[in-house]
Design a protein around this motif. Structure first.
Motif, PDB file in Angstrom:
ATOM      1  N   LYS A 196      13.639   3.318  15.079  1.00 47.49           N
ATOM      2  CA  LYS A 196      14.528   2.158  14.950  1.00 47.49           C
ATOM      3  C   LYS A 196      15.443   2.456  13.759  1.00 47.49           C
ATOM      4  CE  LYS A 196      14.320  -2.707  13.688  1.00 47.49           C
ATOM      5  NZ  LYS A 196      13.471  -3.784  13.213  1.00 47.49           N
ATOM      6  N   ALA A 243      19.488   7.869  22.180  1.00 44.63           N
ATOM      7  CA  ALA A 243      18.647   6.939  22.941  1.00 44.63           C
ATOM      8  C   ALA A 243      19.026   7.029  24.408  1.00 44.63           C
ATOM      9  CB  ALA A 243      18.852   5.516  22.438  1.00 44.63           C
ATOM     10  N   GLY A 268      20.686   2.380  27.969  1.00 43.05           N
ATOM     11  CA  GLY A 268      20.075   1.064  28.086  1.00 43.05           C
ATOM     12  C   GLY A 268      18.919   0.814  27.133  1.00 43.05           C
ATOM     13  N   PHE A 269      18.523   1.802  26.305  1.00 40.52           N
ATOM     14  CA  PHE A 269      17.417   1.628  25.363  1.00 40.52           C
ATOM     15  C   PHE A 269      17.966   1.357  23.974  1.00 40.52           C
ATOM     16  CE2 PHE A 269      13.206   2.938  27.037  1.00 40.52           C
ATOM     17  CZ  PHE A 269      13.580   3.116  28.349  1.00 40.52           C
ATOM     18  N   PRO A 270      17.417   0.362  23.257  1.00 40.58           N
ATOM     19  CA  PRO A 270      17.879   0.100  21.893  1.00 40.58           C
ATOM     20  C   PRO A 270      17.239   1.028  20.863  1.00 40.58           C
ATOM     21  CG  PRO A 270      16.250  -1.522  22.516  1.00 40.58           C
ATOM     22  CD  PRO A 270      16.492  -0.659  23.736  1.00 40.58           C
ATOM     23  N   PHE A 271      16.147   1.704  21.227  1.00 38.43           N
ATOM     24  CA  PHE A 271      15.419   2.572  20.312  1.00 38.43           C
ATOM     25  C   PHE A 271      15.335   3.983  20.900  1.00 38.43           C
ATOM     26  CE2 PHE A 271      13.418  -1.701  19.963  1.00 38.43           C
ATOM     27  CZ  PHE A 271      14.022  -2.065  18.769  1.00 38.43           C
TER      28      PHE A 271
END
Length: 141
Positions: A22, A82, A85-88
């Motif tokens: 993150k 990433a 579509g992935f935030p992490f």
């Protein structure tokens, strides 16, 4: 005592459900050599290499919060991209070690994680990590 220093551990033993970064890769401050006006980056005691840090989410459903993993490298490690579509960022850590210590604020056992590097995770989706046996069974089907 024969056991001293950090313990070498396998990534899958520490993160059986995977790990996600993150944020970004940040330099770690050397609190003894830095001042308010002058930031000095920390160096690893054993190798002399610079110390960097990433904030990590453990994908284990029972895990709470985030924690830091220190990376030892001569230059700032590059965070993998990433997936769409992935935030992490799903990652795996190489050369992972764990150092137990007593947290002076609450007198409880705590752990510090350090790695020699990180790479993109072989993200498979679903719950848990696919093992070699699982992959072989899927390939045979």
């Amino acid at each position: 005592m024969a056991v001293q220093g950090p313990f070498k551990v396998a990534f899958g033993d520490v993160f059986p459900y995977g790990a996600f970064v993150k944020g970004g890769v940040e330099p770690v401050r050397d609190f003894d050599r830095s001042s308010r006006e002058n930031f000095v980056q920390g160096r690893d005691k054993d190798t002399g290499e610079l110390v960097w840090s990433v904030e990590v989410l453990d994908a284990d459903p029972a895990s709470k919060g985030t924690f830091k993993v220190k990376l030892i490298a001569p230059v700032q490690p590059v965070l993998p991209e990433a997936p769409a579509g992935f935030p992490f960022v799903p990652v795996e850590f190489d050369g992972l070690t764990v150092t137990p210590y007593v947290n002076s604020q609450n007198n409880r056992l705590a752990y510090s994680l350090k790695a020699a590097g990180m790479r993109p995770a072989a993200f498979k989706g679903g719950a848990g990590r696919a093992t070699g046996k699982d992959t072989a069974a899927k390939d045979a089907a």
